[in-house]
Design a protein around this motif. Structure first.
Motif, PDB file in Angstrom:
ATOM      1  N   VAL A 156     -38.690 -24.522 -82.798  1.00 39.84           N
ATOM      2  CA  VAL A 156     -39.215 -24.996 -84.066  1.00 39.84           C
ATOM      3  C   VAL A 156     -38.051 -25.504 -84.914  1.00 39.84           C
ATOM      4  O   VAL A 156     -37.032 -24.840 -85.049  1.00 39.84           O
ATOM      5  N   CYS A 157     -38.212 -26.664 -85.497  1.00 42.49           N
ATOM      6  CA  CYS A 157     -37.189 -27.212 -86.381  1.00 42.49           C
ATOM      7  C   CYS A 157     -37.115 -26.380 -87.654  1.00 42.49           C
ATOM      8  O   CYS A 157     -38.115 -25.827 -88.100  1.00 42.49           O
ATOM      9  N   MET A 158     -35.922 -26.335 -88.231  1.00 41.80           N
ATOM     10  CA  MET A 158     -35.754 -25.568 -89.464  1.00 41.80           C
ATOM     11  C   MET A 158     -36.664 -26.064 -90.576  1.00 41.80           C
ATOM     12  O   MET A 158     -37.165 -25.289 -91.369  1.00 41.80           O
ATOM     13  N   ASP A 159     -36.903 -27.385 -90.627  1.00 43.67           N
ATOM     14  CA  ASP A 159     -37.737 -27.909 -91.712  1.00 43.67           C
ATOM     15  C   ASP A 159     -39.204 -27.551 -91.554  1.00 43.67           C
ATOM     16  O   ASP A 159     -40.010 -27.847 -92.404  1.00 43.67           O
ATOM     17  N   GLU A 160     -39.530 -26.853 -90.466  1.00 45.69           N
ATOM     18  CA  GLU A 160     -40.898 -26.399 -90.281  1.00 45.69           C
ATOM     19  C   GLU A 160     -41.089 -24.961 -90.788  1.00 45.69           C
ATOM     20  O   GLU A 160     -42.185 -24.447 -90.760  1.00 45.69           O
ATOM     21  N   LEU A 161     -40.022 -24.319 -91.244  1.00 46.64           N
ATOM     22  CA  LEU A 161     -40.135 -22.942 -91.707  1.00 46.64           C
ATOM     23  C   LEU A 161     -40.865 -22.833 -93.040  1.00 46.64           C
ATOM     24  O   LEU A 161     -41.637 -21.912 -93.253  1.00 46.64           O
ATOM     25  N   ASN A 162     -40.561 -23.755 -93.950  1.00 48.96           N
ATOM     26  CA  ASN A 162     -41.258 -23.731 -95.230  1.00 48.96           C
ATOM     27  C   ASN A 162     -41.193 -25.103 -95.903  1.00 48.96           C
ATOM     28  O   ASN A 162     -40.389 -25.950 -95.541  1.00 48.96           O
ATOM     29  N   ARG A 163     -42.083 -25.277 -96.876  1.00 47.31           N
ATOM     30  CA  ARG A 163     -42.175 -26.532 -97.632  1.00 47.31           C
ATOM     31  C   ARG A 163     -41.812 -26.290 -99.095  1.00 47.31           C
ATOM     32  O   ARG A 163     -42.231 -27.037 -99.967  1.00 47.31           O
ATOM     33  N   LEU A 164     -41.007 -25.267 -99.351  1.00 52.19           N
ATOM     34  CA  LEU A 164     -40.721 -24.870-100.723  1.00 52.19           C
ATOM     35  C   LEU A 164     -40.099 -25.998-101.540  1.00 52.19           C
ATOM     36  O   LEU A 164     -40.604 -26.336-102.614  1.00 52.19           O
ATOM     37  N   GLN A 165     -39.028 -26.605-101.048  1.00 50.60           N
ATOM     38  CA  GLN A 165     -38.382 -27.690-101.805  1.00 50.60           C
ATOM     39  C   GLN A 165     -39.334 -28.859-102.016  1.00 50.60           C
ATOM     40  O   GLN A 165     -39.394 -29.419-103.105  1.00 50.60           O
ATOM     41  N   GLU A 166     -40.070 -29.203-100.984  1.00 50.30           N
ATOM     42  CA  GLU A 166     -41.020 -30.325-101.068  1.00 50.30           C
ATOM     43  C   GLU A 166     -42.059 -30.086-102.166  1.00 50.30           C
ATOM     44  O   GLU A 166     -42.340 -30.967-102.984  1.00 50.30           O
ATOM     45  N   ILE A 167     -42.614 -28.889-102.202  1.00 45.17           N
ATOM     46  CA  ILE A 167     -43.638 -28.558-103.197  1.00 45.17           C
ATOM     47  C   ILE A 167     -43.036 -28.497-104.597  1.00 45.17           C
ATOM     48  O   ILE A 167     -43.616 -29.018-105.550  1.00 45.17           O
ATOM     49  N   MET A 168     -41.864 -27.885-104.714  1.00 46.45           N
ATOM     50  CA  MET A 168     -41.220 -27.798-106.023  1.00 46.45           C
ATOM     51  C   MET A 168     -40.917 -29.197-106.563  1.00 46.45           C
ATOM     52  O   MET A 168     -41.132 -29.470-107.739  1.00 46.45           O
ATOM     53  N   PHE A 169     -40.437 -30.082-105.712  1.00 47.99           N
ATOM     54  CA  PHE A 169     -40.139 -31.454-106.137  1.00 47.99           C
ATOM     55  C   PHE A 169     -41.418 -32.171-106.565  1.00 47.99           C
ATOM     56  O   PHE A 169     -41.466 -32.805-107.621  1.00 47.99           O
ATOM     57  N   ALA A 170     -42.468 -32.046-105.755  1.00 40.97           N
ATOM     58  CA  ALA A 170     -43.730 -32.729-106.049  1.00 40.97           C
ATOM     59  C   ALA A 170     -44.332 -32.260-107.369  1.00 40.97           C
ATOM     60  O   ALA A 170     -44.960 -33.050-108.088  1.00 40.97           O
ATOM     61  N   GLU A 171     -44.144 -30.985-107.689  1.00 39.97           N
ATOM     62  CA  GLU A 171     -44.726 -30.423-108.908  1.00 39.97           C
ATOM     63  C   GLU A 171     -43.716 -30.366-110.060  1.00 39.97           C
ATOM     64  O   GLU A 171     -44.026 -29.815-111.119  1.00 39.97           O
ATOM     65  N   ASN A 172     -42.523 -30.900-109.820  1.00 41.56           N
ATOM     66  CA  ASN A 172     -41.471 -30.925-110.846  1.00 41.56           C
ATOM     67  C   ASN A 172     -41.178 -29.527-111.406  1.00 41.56           C
ATOM     68  O   ASN A 172     -41.117 -29.314-112.614  1.00 41.56           O
ATOM     69  N   ILE A 173     -41.003 -28.571-110.482  1.00 38.01           N
ATOM     70  CA  ILE A 173     -40.715 -27.192-110.858  1.00 38.01           C
ATOM     71  C   ILE A 173     -39.272 -26.882-110.472  1.00 38.01           C
ATOM     72  O   ILE A 173     -38.885 -27.040-109.322  1.00 38.01           O
ATOM     73  N   SER A 174     -38.494 -26.414-111.436  1.00 37.68           N
ATOM     74  CA  SER A 174     -37.091 -26.051-111.180  1.00 37.68           C
ATOM     75  C   SER A 174     -37.021 -24.657-110.561  1.00 37.68           C
ATOM     76  O   SER A 174     -37.965 -23.865-110.635  1.00 37.68           O
ATOM     77  N   TYR A 175     -35.865 -24.355-109.960  1.00 39.04           N
ATOM     78  CA  TYR A 175     -35.655 -23.005-109.432  1.00 39.04           C
ATOM     79  C   TYR A 175     -35.735 -21.989-110.570  1.00 39.04           C
ATOM     80  O   TYR A 175     -36.256 -20.895-110.397  1.00 39.04           O
ATOM     81  N   ARG A 176     -35.225 -22.353-111.733  1.00 44.53           N
ATOM     82  CA  ARG A 176     -35.269 -21.448-112.888  1.00 44.53           C
ATOM     83  C   ARG A 176     -36.718 -21.128-113.270  1.00 44.53           C
ATOM     84  O   ARG A 176     -37.080 -19.964-113.473  1.00 44.53           O
ATOM     85  N   LYS A 177     -37.535 -22.168-113.362  1.00 45.40           N
ATOM     86  CA  LYS A 177     -38.937 -21.968-113.749  1.00 45.40           C
ATOM     87  C   LYS A 177     -39.677 -21.131-112.705  1.00 45.40           C
ATOM     88  O   LYS A 177     -40.426 -20.209-113.052  1.00 45.40           O
ATOM     89  N   LEU A 178     -39.464 -21.442-111.433  1.00 46.01           N
ATOM     90  CA  LEU A 178     -40.141 -20.677-110.383  1.00 46.01           C
ATOM     91  C   LEU A 178     -39.645 -19.234-110.373  1.00 46.01           C
ATOM     92  O   LEU A 178     -40.430 -18.309-110.181  1.00 46.01           O
ATOM     93  N   SER A 179     -38.356 -19.041-110.607  1.00 42.28           N
ATOM     94  CA  SER A 179     -37.789 -17.695-110.665  1.00 42.28           C
ATOM     95  C   SER A 179     -38.489 -16.860-111.736  1.00 42.28           C
ATOM     96  O   SER A 179     -38.842 -15.698-111.502  1.00 42.28           O
ATOM     97  N   ILE A 180     -38.695 -17.446-112.890  1.00 38.38           N
ATOM     98  CA  ILE A 180     -39.386 -16.751-113.977  1.00 38.38           C
ATOM     99  C   ILE A 180     -40.829 -16.448-113.593  1.00 38.38           C
ATOM    100  O   ILE A 180     -41.333 -15.349-113.840  1.00 38.38           O
TER     101      ILE A 180
END
Length: 70
Positions: free
Chosen positions: A1-25
């Motif tokens: 399995v390719c590493m990019d198949e493990l999760n879509r976290l960055q893709e979803i955060m980018f699409a929804e314009n959510i920063s790591y700070r905001k998601l952390s909170i």
């Protein structure tokens, strides 16, 4: 399995314009840990996956590939 198949976290955060700070909170997980997960430097626990999914208001399976070990 390719590493990019493990999760879509960055893709979803980018699409929804959510920063790591905001998601952390939202989910109670440190920015550093979220970045490690998004960059495939660590595999999150089930509890962490659920917290992230709740923070993004999505199902765990939409973000994480739960079949990657097969």
């Amino acid at each position: 399995v390719c590493m990019d198949e493990l999760n879509r976290l960055q893709e979803i955060m980018f699409a929804e314009n959510i920063s790591y700070r905001k998601l952390s909170i939202r989910c109670g997980i440190s920015r550093a840990e979220l970045q490690k997960i998004a960059n495939y430097d660590t595999i999150p626990t089930q509890t962490t996956m659920v917290a992230i999914a709740r923070g993004l208001k999505r199902d765990v399976g939409e973000i994480f590939n739960l079949e990657w070990r097969n």
